[in-house]
Design a protein around this motif. Structure first.
Motif, mmCIF file in Angstrom:
data_model
loop_
_atom_site.group_PDB
_atom_site.id
_atom_site.type_symbol
_atom_site.label_atom_id
_atom_site.label_comp_id
_atom_site.label_asym_id
_atom_site.label_seq_id
_atom_site.Cartn_x
_atom_site.Cartn_y
_atom_site.Cartn_z
ATOM 1 N N ASN A 108 -5.099 43.764 93.918
ATOM 2 C CA ASN A 108 -5.958 42.857 94.698
ATOM 3 C C ASN A 108 -5.726 42.956 96.194
ATOM 4 O OD1 ASN A 108 -7.879 41.441 93.015
ATOM 5 N ND2 ASN A 108 -6.070 40.797 91.885
ATOM 6 N N VAL A 166 -1.829 49.767 80.280
ATOM 7 C CA VAL A 166 -0.765 49.420 79.339
ATOM 8 C C VAL A 166 -1.300 48.360 78.376
ATOM 9 C CG1 VAL A 166 1.526 48.378 79.128
ATOM 10 C CG2 VAL A 166 1.057 50.071 80.919
ATOM 11 N N SER A 225 2.780 37.513 90.922
ATOM 12 C CA SER A 225 2.673 36.076 91.230
ATOM 13 C C SER A 225 2.962 35.190 90.020
ATOM 14 C CB SER A 225 1.281 35.772 91.790
ATOM 15 O OG SER A 225 0.297 36.070 90.823
ATOM 16 N N GLY A 259 2.940 42.873 94.190
ATOM 17 C CA GLY A 259 4.279 42.924 93.601
ATOM 18 C C GLY A 259 4.707 44.345 93.273
ATOM 19 N N GLU A 312 -0.779 52.513 86.304
ATOM 20 C CA GLU A 312 -1.804 51.652 86.924
ATOM 21 C C GLU A 312 -3.124 51.859 86.195
ATOM 22 O OE1 GLU A 312 -2.391 49.200 89.376
ATOM 23 O OE2 GLU A 312 -4.384 49.480 88.483
ATOM 24 N N ALA A 336 -4.496 37.951 104.960
ATOM 25 C CA ALA A 336 -3.811 36.798 105.572
ATOM 26 C C ALA A 336 -2.413 36.706 104.970
ATOM 27 C CB ALA A 336 -4.595 35.518 105.301
ATOM 28 N N ALA A 393 0.011 36.064 98.928
ATOM 29 C CA ALA A 393 0.445 37.470 98.850
ATOM 30 C C ALA A 393 1.795 37.723 99.524
ATOM 31 C CB ALA A 393 -0.626 38.388 99.450
#
Ligand code: FAD
Length: 502
Positions: free
Chosen positions: A85, A214, A471, A18, A37, A92, A483
């Motif tokens: 991830n 964060v 997600s 995302g 991050e 896929a 994904a």
């Protein structure tokens, strides 16, 4: 506390499917973007030896403990790194099926409809497949949704063994379909090399801070806007200010962050007037079946085939059962890392040579079944700890898929005149709690603020400048992998944000 002297247009927290995709989408606007991050850059392990090392050291797990419904600790299968991830995923890239966006009756309950339909996601799926260089082929799978364009790249060919097995499965009336895979020059495409790194290198308006975890969002006194993002960097607390804040920490961590940011105006967690933040956690039922390979295989190859013959059920069981795809080389997919403890210990005790031998004589199959949203399956944040209350549902559908697939493989064995079939690796009851690879649903989107956390643009109903773009937004799950839908949605919300930022 150090207060950063910059003011940003947008802060994006997290760089996975995302967040990393959104960075790509917004970079060229010239807006001042800060990306926070918690992980660092992770190099892809390229050699077989390194893959064995990765497996043995469980590098696919986060270095922190979460707690299950009984308070038992576990190490979650999730990657904290630039790219999230997608740095460890199998690449896929499947579209949800058209009916996945509709209300569907499952054997164990209802999978609710999405407020937006497949047709609204379709253009973004096409963009997502181009951006992540999806290699695939249309026309083999009867459940394939309508498309405005073919795949940008041809499908990955099957390993010789897989090709033989596909032929035998097709003789049973099944439909081997080429698995769409995101592939670039360096192997699987991911959110770091597709989204984050090019954005940071090409656009001076994009700033990335790694190892920046964060820990809290701070609102204005009336609680109507997020004013600051608090992060820990090298043991020091920082505050960063921006007009728009986007959480993309993954479904579990984004929910946990909202819950831990509770304040006087949001006593049960930020944006949680609906009491839905953290609820409806879904993660699919997954089983791995290991099949002894008739001939030695390379041990390292791309996944290349899937079967959706049981996706919507069959004559005996008119409810969805799920999706099957081959695991790539066992070393590559590291499937034993989630095996029951005994098998896992045995496998880890083997020297690298033994493990490689095992891998080259084994083929794996992933079976995935949709689990249904249940408000009691939830992320909780308590005493600085993340708890997952999760009880799997829809188990009969998964058991039936497992039965069908085992029967199909036995038939392959008979047709090939050998006995190569091995048992499923995961015990009855399905996926261990630490397998959160396909987590979703903890901040679902919808039109009604009483029953959903996010509006249709993935903005929180309660706080005007706060978005969640990972997600979390899924109102229901699917049985195909998530994904591409996360990526397509990030591109969709990106269009909205470009309009908002002006
Ligand atoms: C082993 C494995 C294999 C998979 N294979 C596939 C596949 O083949 N196909 C498929 O469709 N899906 C696959 N998935 C799932 C896929 O990777 C996820 O669906 C997808 O990455 C989810 O994207 P996301 O943006 O929601 O979260 P993530 O990709 O998890 O990204 C979240 C990011 O937020 C960061 N973060 C978290 N908390 C904080 C914080 N407090 N502060 C700052 N940063 C934070 C994390 O470090 C991470 O970078 C796989 C997953 C795993 C683990």
């Amino acid at each position: 506390m150090i207060i950063d002297d910059q003011h940003y247009d947008v802060i994006i927290v997290g760089t996975g499917a995302g967040g990393g995709t959104l960075v790509h989408k917004l970079a060229s606007t010239g807006k001042k973007i800060l990306v926070l991050e918690r992980g660092k850059f992770l190099n892809k392990e390229s050699s077989e030896l390194e893959d064995v090392e990765v497996f043995k050291k469980e590098l696919y797990h986060a270095p922190e403990q979460w707690y299950d419904i009984n308070g038992e600790p576990f190490y979650p299968q999730t990657s904290y790194s630039v790219g999230g991830n997608t740095k460890v995923y199998s690449g896929a890239l499947l579209r949800f099926r058209e009916r996945d966006f509709e209300q569907v009756q499952h054997q164990d309950g209802i999978s609710p409809a999405w407020p937006l339909k497949y047709s609204e996601f379709e253009p973004y799926y096409t963009q997502a497949e181009q951006l992540y260089r999806a290699h695939g082929r249309v026309g083999d799978d009867p459940t394939e949704p309508p498309r405005s364009a073919g795949y940008p790249f041809p499908a990955v060919e099957h390993e010789a063994n897989i090709q033989d097995i596909c032929g035998l499965l097709a003789k049973q009336g099944l439909h081997p379909s080429y698995l769409p895979i995101g592939l670039g020059q360096q192997g699987r495409t991911d959110a770091e090399d597709t989204g984050v790194t090019p954005a940071v290198e090409q656009y001076s308006n994009v700033t990335l801070k790694t190892a920046a975890k964060v820990v809290r969002l701070l609102t204005n006194p009336t609680g109507t806007a997020v004013k600051a993002v608090q992060a820990e960097i090298a043991g020091q607390a920082y505050l960063f200010l921006a007009d728009v804040i986007v959480l993309s920490c993954g479904a579990i961590n984004s929910a946990a962050l909202l819950l831990r940011s509770a304040n006087e105006k949001h006593p049960t967690g930020l944006a949680n007037r609906s009491d839905q933040v953290g609820r409806n956690l879904m993660k699919q039922l997954m089983t791995v079946i290991a099949q002894r390979s008739p001939q030695a295989n390379s041990g390292l190859f791309q996944r290349s085939v899937y079967f959706n013959d049981f996706y919507w059920g069959d004559a005996d069981f008119p409810y969805p059962m799920g999706h099957v795809q081959n695991a790539g080389g066992i070393l590559q997919d590291v499937i034993f890392s989630e095996a029951p403890p005994l098998l896992s210990i045995l496998a880890k005790a083997m020297p690298g040579f033994g493990l490689r031998q095992l891998a080259t004589r084994t083929l794996g199959w992933w079976l995935q079944t949709e689990d249904l949203p249940n408000p009691e399956n939830r992320v909780r944040f308590n005493n600085e700890k993340i708890y997952l209350d999760y009880t799997p549902n829809n188990l009969e559908a998964h058991d039936r898929l497992l039965y069908h697939w085992q029967e199909a493989l036995k038939e392959v064995d008979r047709a090939a005149g050998q006995s190569i079939f091995a048992q499923n690796i995961h015990p009855h009851g399905g996926t261990p709690i630490q397998v959160v690879a396909h987590q979703c649903g903890t901040c679902r989107f919808g039109e009604d603020p009483a029953t959903s956390v996010l509006d249709l643009n993935c903005r929180t109903h309660d706080i005007d400048n706060l978005y969640v773009v990972d997600s979390s937004f899924f109102p229901s799950n699917a049985a195909v992998s998530p994904a591409l839908t996360v990526i397509a949605n990030a591109l969709r919300v990106g269009d909205h944000l470009i309009g908002r930022l002006g």
